[in-house]
Design an enzyme around this catalytic site. Structure first.
Site: not given
Lengths: 405, 524
Positions: A40, A105, A154-157, A103
């Site tokens: 998916e 964050d 992850s692109g930011r933080r 993950d």
């Protein structure tokens, strides 16, 4: 709301997205039939239009579709028993496999970082991620025996980890949740001050290893950078973690005689080194506090569920424009989110490119290999080469087995 | 087991004892093969009800006691079963070797076998009931396992082809320190402990709680933890079987007697699901403006805390949004009102656009308007108590997830009298979270609750009833909202022996052979 322009996204999908290696990854050597085709993909289109259950036959179809749809964000889901595209017409549509994912964050660290809050990050708090990668990487390798770990910014933080070993991809939900809980040490909500407690005489080998890694960074990142004992209020907050009232007041008196974080931490170390041995409740107090403040904070629901979606590597982060590039776990301290290439930077680089360029061995280079994205692609390829050698090994075993019959 | 119905005597179809004995050689069963004998429908019903009582007892003991499978836990369960006169359920083997004893025991084993399969049918239909059933059954298995002697265990393992080989001493010595550090028992015992090396996926519970040493994907399991591995096998075996059972269910349900029996059993677990319950008490629909008042009057502490956190910080993390969002759905807040309520709060911190894009989805999802379109039920106390709560999160059960000092503070603010606070904190230290919640209810409502608290929405309804001065008499036969467990042994009316319908159920659980004659149980 800042999104990347459609034009920029088109350029990205036309000239920069590493289709070849990306497909090599998700195809997993075609060891299992339809593995790629049953995966998916979910797209986020401009204005937050979200479409799930996309699936593609092969690299060419993926490429065509990405150029057509120009998604702001791509999420990867599970490999299903049928084509996700046809999921409505199938009664028994279930996820079969997926990488084991983690993950982490930065927003989950808001109660322990004093430098930034929410979406902001700086070099000081990025160290939380450095520690997280180190602790988890070694645990997944040594304890669980996994070898193919793809760490991604992850692109930011934050960071993601994709565990790609065959055995990890085949884990069922209960095994995933057991692994996630094994790796989760901090437990407790807003109304619990002490979130890490160990009651046994010895620390579990995984915990003492983590405490060792954390201890290596603790003073510089917490005591100094985060200044956790910098003022009276901070000391009070710190002392909430002390379960023993007697020790708490003793510490308070002693610590407040000093005026900076480092010397107050020394006081804590000295006082607990002596008293700690007698009471079981505070036997591992120092480790518990260090771990509560710096141990990786996992969003374990992401890891537990087989069908949970996670942002794909090599996405463009819609807000920051940064590319979600792989991180080398053995060199994680060198990584800085500040230097991750952004889409606009890459597009500028493309404008400056000469028409043709050859690599040392005379092959023509892909355009992305001539931009700041190249080191990330090379890192990704290194990961792929290791992964592929494991299939080669399996193929040999499989063909040997056939010969016998 | 006695046969009360004359019909059973007339058509005695049960196997004779020697055959039973060969069929049930061991007190522990993995329930691999469904029963194939003919059993009276009444008996079937009775056995299933009994098993359900046993499973409920397991659940109760799990909620009230500290460490699972400790001696205290086991004794509490034994006492519970004895009180209900169903202690034969753990007396499945006997040191007395005579024929009579043998017969009784084999009969009990058969009862165990048959009732297990009937409840499988009843509990396979929803994810939640499957999970509940598997978890109670697994605990029951482990409880029984723990009472076996080592010889019986050895036979059981051999029969079920569980061959574990201890690691050689040499290998053990190499990792000795790690093994000692990973274990929860006294280190001086280490010399006598044998270790088994198994793939970590076979020892998930031990892995989850970091009770074993792990190396390169293998768990080193000390012999007293082998039970955990065998239990895990039992569990995975059962959950696979449940997945298969559900497939054969449609066929089975063609028989209306089975259907009624099963439907009923299912409800006996879930009771009220409190889903989108209309507020019948005030007569008017619940609106967001009413929530502040209601939260002070009638919310359980967990929901009041979430409500107040939301009001003061204008935000809740995911776990809190789900727990609270489903609760207010349950008390009767419509989707529109719910959206309005969350939007109003969240938009104090973010622009409405962001709310609509990122959060409105979850709220519609709660109401079954997105994704899988499941109309989710509000969480029960068990679910809330067992929730995992992390930093920055406010959901969960305050009696479990708050530090004692903060709990006291919160209760003082909510004007709970000091003696009651002390009592509640004592209950909490003994891990009686639901009883603590009940005391909290009683202290804030000046009344007693006879049925205990099992669900935040039940708490709310009880509270509203009292505040509205409603008479607490329940209409006969109507659903009793406040009891989930207590609905259990609604006495089954004995069938009228003259009624033609009272046939014996020829019951083969392999559904294709399903030939069930007419239904004989009335008024369930």
């Amino acid at each position: 709301m800042s999104e990347q322009s459609e034009e920029a996204m088109l350029t990205y999908y036309k000239r920069l997205f590493p289709y070849g290696p990306y497909f090599r990854w998700l195809n997993y050597g075609n060891m299992k039939e339809h593995y790629f085709h049953n995966r998916e993909f979910s797209f986020t289109l401009p204005d937050d239009i979200y479409i799930r259950y996309q699936s593609f036959k092969d690299e060419a179809e993926l490429e065509e579709e990405l150029k057509k749809m120009k998604p702001q964000k791509i999420d990867l889901g599970a490999v299903y028993n049928h084509r996700p595209k046809n999921h409505r017409s199938i009664t028994n549509f279930v996820p079969m496999e997926k990488e084991l994912v983690f993950d982490i964050d930065m927003t989950d660290y808001d109660d322990v970082r004093n430098c930034c809050q929410g979406a902001d990050i700086c070099d000081k708090c990025w160290k939380f991620m450095v520690v997280a990668v180190k602790v988890l990487d070694v645990a997944l390798r040594e304890d669980f025996g996994y070898q193919h770990l793809l760490w991604v910014f992850s692109g930011r933080r934050g960071v993601h980890c994709w565990v790609c070993d065959d055995a990890a991809r085949a884990l069922d939900q209960s095994a995933r949740s057991a692994v996630a809980e094994y790796l989760q040490v901090i437990k407790g909500g807003e109304q619990q001050n002490k979130k890490v407690s160990f009651n046994h005489e010895h620390l579990h080998p995984a915990i003492s290893r983590a405490a060792g890694i954390v201890g290596h960074h603790f003073e510089s990142m917490m005591v100094e950078d985060q200044d956790i004992l910098g003022n009276e209020e901070a000391v009070k907050k710190f002392l909430l973690m002390i379960p023993d009232e007697q020790l708490k007041s003793k510490l308070e008196n002693a610590m407040l005689k000093y005026h900076n974080s480092v010397s107050r931490w020394r006081v804590f170390e000295e006082l607990t080194a002596n008293t700690g041995k007698t009471k079981r409740q505070i036997l591992h107090l120092k480790e518990e506090i260090m771990l509560q403040l710096t141990y990786p904070r996992l969003d374990i629901n992401v890891s537990k569920q087989l069908n949970h979606l996670l942002k794909s590597p090599f996405c463009v982060h819609p807000k920051t424009g940064k590319i979600c590039v792989p991180i080398d776990p053995s060199n994680v301290e060198e990584f800085s989110p500040e230097t991750v290439p952004t889409l606009s930077q890459l597009i500028n680089e493309l404008l400056e490119l000469n028409s043709e360029s050859l690599s040392k061995d005379g092959k023509s280079l892909k355009e992305y290999e001539r931009t700041a994205l190249n080191p990330s692609i090379q890192l990704f390829k290194k990961f792929l080469n290791n992964l592929e050698s494991s299939w080669r090994h399996k193929r040999i075993i499989a063909s040997d087995a056939k010969m016998e019959f | 087991m006695e046969f009360q119905s004359p019909r059973h005597l007339a058509r005695r179809t049960l196997k004779n004892s020697s055959k039973l004995k060969s069929e049930y050689p061991h007190s522990l069963q993995l329930y691999s093969v469904p029963p194939s004998e003919t059993i009276g429908l009444q008996e079937l019903e009775d056995w299933a009800v009994e098993r359900l009582k046993v499973l409920r007892a397991v659940e109760r003991v799990n909620l009230s006691k500290n460490t699972k499978f400790s001696d205290d836990w086991k004794n509490a369960l034994k006492n519970d079963l004895q009180k209900q006169n169903i202690d034969s359920w753990y007396k499945l083997s006997s040191s007395i070797k005579d024929e009579k004893m043998d017969e009784i025991i084999c009969k009990t084993r058969q009862k165990d076998h048959v009732s297990h399969f009937l409840l499988r049918l009843a509990y396979c239909r929803t994810e939640e009931s499957r999970r509940w059933f598997i978890s109670q059954e697994t605990d029951l298995f482990r409880f029984r396992f723990s009472m076996e002697n080592s010889e019986d265990i050895r036979i059981f393992m051999k029969e079920n082809k569980m061959n574990f080989q201890p690691i050689p001493d040499e290998e053990k010595q190499k990792i000795l320190t790690k093994l000692i550090h990973a274990m929860s028992f006294n280190a001086s015992k280490i010399d006598t402990v044998e270790y088994y090396k198994v793939p970590f996926t076979e020892a998930l519970d031990l892995v989850r709680h970091r009770k074993v040493y792990l190396q390169a994907g293998y768990a080193y399991v000390p012999n007293d933890e082998l039970v955990s591995i065998i239990t895990a096998m039992f569990r995975s075996h059962l959950s696979l079987a449940m997945a298969l059972t559900i497939r054969s269910l449609p066929e089975l349900e063609d028989d209306h007697r089975i259907r009624r029996l099963l439907n009923d059993f299912d409800k006996r677990y879930t009771g009220q699901d409190f889903n989108a319950l209309q507020n019948k008490f005030s007569g008017a629909a619940i609106t967001p403006e009413m929530l502040d008042g209601l939260s002070k009057q009638s919310y359980p502490l967990c929901m009041r805390h979430l409500h107040e956190t939301l009001r003061s910080t204008h935000h809740l993390k995911h776990g809190g949004r789900i727990q609270y969002g489903l609760f207010i759905k349950g008390i009767g807040l419509s989707l529109e009102n719910s959206l309005k309520f969350w939007r109003e709060e969240f938009s104090k911190n973010m622009d409405i656009d962001k709310f609509e894009k990122q959060y409105a989805y979850t709220i519609r999802h709660n109401y079954g308007k997105e994704g899988k379109r499941v109309n989710y039920s509000p969480h029960s106390c068990i679910k809330i108590i067992n929730a995992s709560v992390g930093p920055g999160e406010n959901h969960g059960c305050p009696f479990k997830h708050f530090d004692a000092a903060l709990l006291r503070q919160k209760m003082t603010t909510n004007r709970v009298p000091q003696p009651a606070i002390q009592e509640i904190v004592d209950l909490v230290t003994r891990h009686h979270y639901q009883i603590a919640c009940q005391r909290y209810f009683e202290a804030t409502h000046n009344t007693e609750v006879d049925s205990g608290i099992q669900h935040p929405n039940q708490y709310f309804i009880e509270s509203q009833k009292i505040l509205n001065g409603e008479v607490k008499e329940k209409p006969k036969g109507a659903h009793k909202v406040q009891t989930i467990r207590a609905t259990l042994p609604a006495k089954v009316e004995k069938p009228d022996p003259t009624d033609e319908n009272h046939e014996i159920l020829s019951e083969s659980f392999e559904t294709s052979k399903q030939k069930v004659s007419t239904f004989c149980i009335s008024n369930l």
